[in-house]
Motif scaffolding. Structure first.
Motif, PDB file in Angstrom:
ATOM      1  N   LEU A 111     -55.417  90.006 -23.537  1.00 17.49           N
ATOM      2  CA  LEU A 111     -54.929  90.307 -24.875  1.00 17.49           C
ATOM      3  C   LEU A 111     -55.127  89.082 -25.768  1.00 17.49           C
ATOM      4  O   LEU A 111     -54.795  87.959 -25.391  1.00 17.49           O
ATOM      5  CB  LEU A 111     -53.444  90.681 -24.834  1.00 17.49           C
ATOM      6  N   ILE A 112     -55.682  89.324 -26.922  1.00 19.10           N
ATOM      7  CA  ILE A 112     -55.881  88.241 -27.879  1.00 19.10           C
ATOM      8  C   ILE A 112     -54.779  88.330 -28.916  1.00 19.10           C
ATOM      9  O   ILE A 112     -54.642  89.337 -29.607  1.00 19.10           O
ATOM     10  CB  ILE A 112     -57.269  88.334 -28.538  1.00 19.10           C
ATOM     11  N   ARG A 113     -54.001  87.285 -28.992  1.00 15.79           N
ATOM     12  CA  ARG A 113     -52.881  87.253 -29.920  1.00 15.79           C
ATOM     13  C   ARG A 113     -53.338  86.637 -31.238  1.00 15.79           C
ATOM     14  O   ARG A 113     -54.014  85.623 -31.260  1.00 15.79           O
ATOM     15  CB  ARG A 113     -51.763  86.390 -29.313  1.00 15.79           C
ATOM     16  N   THR A 114     -52.988  87.267 -32.320  1.00 15.34           N
ATOM     17  CA  THR A 114     -53.322  86.686 -33.630  1.00 15.34           C
ATOM     18  C   THR A 114     -52.332  85.564 -33.924  1.00 15.34           C
ATOM     19  O   THR A 114     -51.162  85.653 -33.551  1.00 15.34           O
ATOM     20  CB  THR A 114     -53.257  87.753 -34.742  1.00 15.34           C
ATOM     21  N   PRO A 115     -52.786  84.536 -34.590  1.00 13.27           N
ATOM     22  CA  PRO A 115     -51.884  83.419 -34.869  1.00 13.27           C
ATOM     23  C   PRO A 115     -50.810  83.804 -35.891  1.00 13.27           C
ATOM     24  O   PRO A 115     -51.032  84.638 -36.766  1.00 13.27           O
ATOM     25  CB  PRO A 115     -52.808  82.344 -35.433  1.00 13.27           C
ATOM     26  N   SER A 116     -49.681  83.178 -35.743  1.00 10.98           N
ATOM     27  CA  SER A 116     -48.588  83.443 -36.683  1.00 10.98           C
ATOM     28  C   SER A 116     -48.843  82.701 -37.991  1.00 10.98           C
ATOM     29  O   SER A 116     -49.693  81.820 -38.070  1.00 10.98           O
ATOM     30  CB  SER A 116     -47.258  82.980 -36.078  1.00 10.98           C
ATOM     31  N   ASN A 117     -48.080  83.041 -39.003  1.00 11.02           N
ATOM     32  CA  ASN A 117     -48.221  82.358 -40.292  1.00 11.02           C
ATOM     33  C   ASN A 117     -47.933  80.866 -40.161  1.00 11.02           C
ATOM     34  O   ASN A 117     -48.584  80.046 -40.803  1.00 11.02           O
ATOM     35  CB  ASN A 117     -47.284  82.981 -41.335  1.00 11.02           C
ATOM     36  N   ALA A 118     -46.954  80.518 -39.351  1.00 14.50           N
ATOM     37  CA  ALA A 118     -46.624  79.106 -39.155  1.00 14.50           C
ATOM     38  C   ALA A 118     -47.792  78.349 -38.527  1.00 14.50           C
ATOM     39  O   ALA A 118     -48.098  77.217 -38.919  1.00 14.50           O
ATOM     40  CB  ALA A 118     -45.376  78.970 -38.284  1.00 14.50           C
ATOM     41  N   GLU A 119     -48.448  78.990 -37.551  1.00 16.25           N
ATOM     42  CA  GLU A 119     -49.603  78.353 -36.916  1.00 16.25           C
ATOM     43  C   GLU A 119     -50.763  78.209 -37.899  1.00 16.25           C
ATOM     44  O   GLU A 119     -51.455  77.187 -37.913  1.00 16.25           O
ATOM     45  CB  GLU A 119     -50.042  79.158 -35.695  1.00 16.25           C
ATOM     46  N   ILE A 120     -50.978  79.210 -38.729  1.00 15.89           N
ATOM     47  CA  ILE A 120     -52.048  79.154 -39.735  1.00 15.89           C
ATOM     48  C   ILE A 120     -51.754  78.030 -40.734  1.00 15.89           C
ATOM     49  O   ILE A 120     -52.624  77.216 -41.055  1.00 15.89           O
ATOM     50  CB  ILE A 120     -52.193  80.506 -40.450  1.00 15.89           C
ATOM     51  N   ASN A 121     -50.504  77.966 -41.208  1.00 15.81           N
ATOM     52  CA  ASN A 121     -50.127  76.923 -42.170  1.00 15.81           C
ATOM     53  C   ASN A 121     -50.250  75.533 -41.561  1.00 15.81           C
ATOM     54  O   ASN A 121     -50.681  74.586 -42.224  1.00 15.81           O
ATOM     55  CB  ASN A 121     -48.711  77.161 -42.689  1.00 15.81           C
ATOM     56  N   ALA A 122     -49.879  75.394 -40.302  1.00 15.50           N
ATOM     57  CA  ALA A 122     -49.998  74.098 -39.629  1.00 15.50           C
ATOM     58  C   ALA A 122     -51.467  73.690 -39.512  1.00 15.50           C
ATOM     59  O   ALA A 122     -51.810  72.523 -39.697  1.00 15.50           O
ATOM     60  CB  ALA A 122     -49.347  74.158 -38.254  1.00 15.50           C
ATOM     61  N   GLY A 123     -52.330  74.653 -39.218  1.00 14.68           N
ATOM     62  CA  GLY A 123     -53.760  74.365 -39.132  1.00 14.68           C
ATOM     63  C   GLY A 123     -54.338  73.944 -40.468  1.00 14.68           C
ATOM     64  O   GLY A 123     -55.148  73.015 -40.551  1.00 14.68           O
ATOM     65  N   ILE A 124     -53.924  74.613 -41.538  1.00 14.58           N
ATOM     66  CA  ILE A 124     -54.395  74.258 -42.880  1.00 14.58           C
ATOM     67  C   ILE A 124     -53.913  72.856 -43.247  1.00 14.58           C
ATOM     68  O   ILE A 124     -54.666  72.034 -43.755  1.00 14.58           O
ATOM     69  CB  ILE A 124     -53.919  75.297 -43.914  1.00 14.58           C
ATOM     70  N   ALA A 125     -52.642  72.568 -42.970  1.00 13.55           N
ATOM     71  CA  ALA A 125     -52.092  71.247 -43.275  1.00 13.55           C
ATOM     72  C   ALA A 125     -52.819  70.159 -42.488  1.00 13.55           C
ATOM     73  O   ALA A 125     -53.117  69.083 -43.016  1.00 13.55           O
ATOM     74  CB  ALA A 125     -50.599  71.215 -42.979  1.00 13.55           C
ATOM     75  N   ASN A 126     -53.120  70.442 -41.225  1.00 14.63           N
ATOM     76  CA  ASN A 126     -53.829  69.476 -40.392  1.00 14.63           C
ATOM     77  C   ASN A 126     -55.223  69.219 -40.949  1.00 14.63           C
ATOM     78  O   ASN A 126     -55.682  68.077 -40.994  1.00 14.63           O
ATOM     79  CB  ASN A 126     -53.895  69.972 -38.951  1.00 14.63           C
ATOM     80  N   GLY A 127     -55.903  70.267 -41.385  1.00 15.11           N
ATOM     81  CA  GLY A 127     -57.234  70.115 -41.977  1.00 15.11           C
ATOM     82  C   GLY A 127     -57.191  69.288 -43.245  1.00 15.11           C
ATOM     83  O   GLY A 127     -58.054  68.442 -43.484  1.00 15.11           O
ATOM     84  N   ARG A 128     -56.189  69.515 -44.064  1.00 13.69           N
ATOM     85  CA  ARG A 128     -56.043  68.727 -45.296  1.00 13.69           C
ATOM     86  C   ARG A 128     -55.786  67.263 -44.978  1.00 13.69           C
ATOM     87  O   ARG A 128     -56.312  66.371 -45.639  1.00 13.69           O
ATOM     88  CB  ARG A 128     -54.901  69.279 -46.143  1.00 13.69           C
ATOM     89  N   ARG A 129     -54.958  67.031 -43.971  1.00 18.56           N
ATOM     90  CA  ARG A 129     -54.654  65.656 -43.570  1.00 18.56           C
ATOM     91  C   ARG A 129     -55.918  64.953 -43.086  1.00 18.56           C
ATOM     92  O   ARG A 129     -56.188  63.808 -43.449  1.00 18.56           O
ATOM     93  CB  ARG A 129     -53.596  65.691 -42.463  1.00 18.56           C
ATOM     94  N   GLU A 130     -56.710  65.638 -42.265  1.00 22.07           N
ATOM     95  CA  GLU A 130     -57.949  65.048 -41.758  1.00 22.07           C
ATOM     96  C   GLU A 130     -58.917  64.767 -42.893  1.00 22.07           C
ATOM     97  O   GLU A 130     -59.567  63.715 -42.918  1.00 22.07           O
ATOM     98  CB  GLU A 130     -58.599  65.988 -40.740  1.00 22.07           C
ATOM     99  N   ARG A 131     -59.026  65.693 -43.831  1.00 25.15           N
ATOM    100  CA  ARG A 131     -59.930  65.507 -44.965  1.00 25.15           C
ATOM    101  C   ARG A 131     -59.468  64.326 -45.830  1.00 25.15           C
ATOM    102  O   ARG A 131     -60.276  63.508 -46.262  1.00 25.15           O
ATOM    103  CB  ARG A 131     -60.016  66.777 -45.801  1.00 25.15           C
ATOM    104  N   ALA A 132     -58.165  64.217 -46.059  1.00 18.26           N
ATOM    105  CA  ALA A 132     -57.632  63.106 -46.859  1.00 18.26           C
ATOM    106  C   ALA A 132     -57.919  61.766 -46.175  1.00 18.26           C
ATOM    107  O   ALA A 132     -58.284  60.791 -46.843  1.00 18.26           O
ATOM    108  CB  ALA A 132     -56.139  63.288 -47.082  1.00 18.26           C
ATOM    109  N   MET A 133     -57.770  61.716 -44.860  1.00 17.45           N
ATOM    110  CA  MET A 133     -58.049  60.476 -44.135  1.00 17.45           C
ATOM    111  C   MET A 133     -59.538  60.128 -44.219  1.00 17.45           C
ATOM    112  O   MET A 133     -59.897  58.953 -44.363  1.00 17.45           O
ATOM    113  CB  MET A 133     -57.600  60.595 -42.680  1.00 17.45           C
ATOM    114  N   ALA A 134     -60.406  61.137 -44.139  1.00 21.25           N
ATOM    115  CA  ALA A 134     -61.849  60.885 -44.231  1.00 21.25           C
ATOM    116  C   ALA A 134     -62.225  60.368 -45.619  1.00 21.25           C
ATOM    117  O   ALA A 134     -63.016  59.427 -45.743  1.00 21.25           O
ATOM    118  CB  ALA A 134     -62.618  62.166 -43.913  1.00 21.25           C
ATOM    119  N   VAL A 135     -61.653  60.969 -46.650  1.00 21.74           N
ATOM    120  CA  VAL A 135     -61.936  60.527 -48.023  1.00 21.74           C
ATOM    121  C   VAL A 135     -61.419  59.107 -48.227  1.00 21.74           C
ATOM    122  O   VAL A 135     -62.105  58.264 -48.816  1.00 21.74           O
ATOM    123  CB  VAL A 135     -61.331  61.506 -49.051  1.00 21.74           C
TER     124      VAL A 135
END
Length: 64
Positions: free
Chosen positions: A5-29
């Motif tokens: 069974l493939i579980r879809t990610p929860s909203n909290a997991e999606i938001n955490a992933g987006i925040a992590n991506g933003r953090r990584e992008r900010a550090m790269a910039v």
């Protein structure tokens, strides 16, 4: 054969992933901007040293 069974990610997991991506992008910039700043700073230091060297070579008996 078992089914997986493939579980879809929860909203909290999606938001955490987006925040992590933003953090990584900010550090790269930040790293890129810091690298450019360092290169410009070194250029002006080099330019000042070359200017000082040219002045001392032109008039070695004075303390310009």
């Amino acid at each position: 054969m078992t089914t997986t069974l493939i579980r879809t990610p929860s909203n909290a997991e999606i938001n955490a992933g987006i925040a992590n991506g933003r953090r990584e992008r900010a550090m790269a910039v930040k790293s890129m901007v810091s690298g450019v700043y360092d290169a410009v700073w070194k250029h002006f230091e080099w330019r000042e040293d070359m200017s000082r060297t040219a002045i001392s070579a032109r008039c070695p008996n004075c303390s310009c």
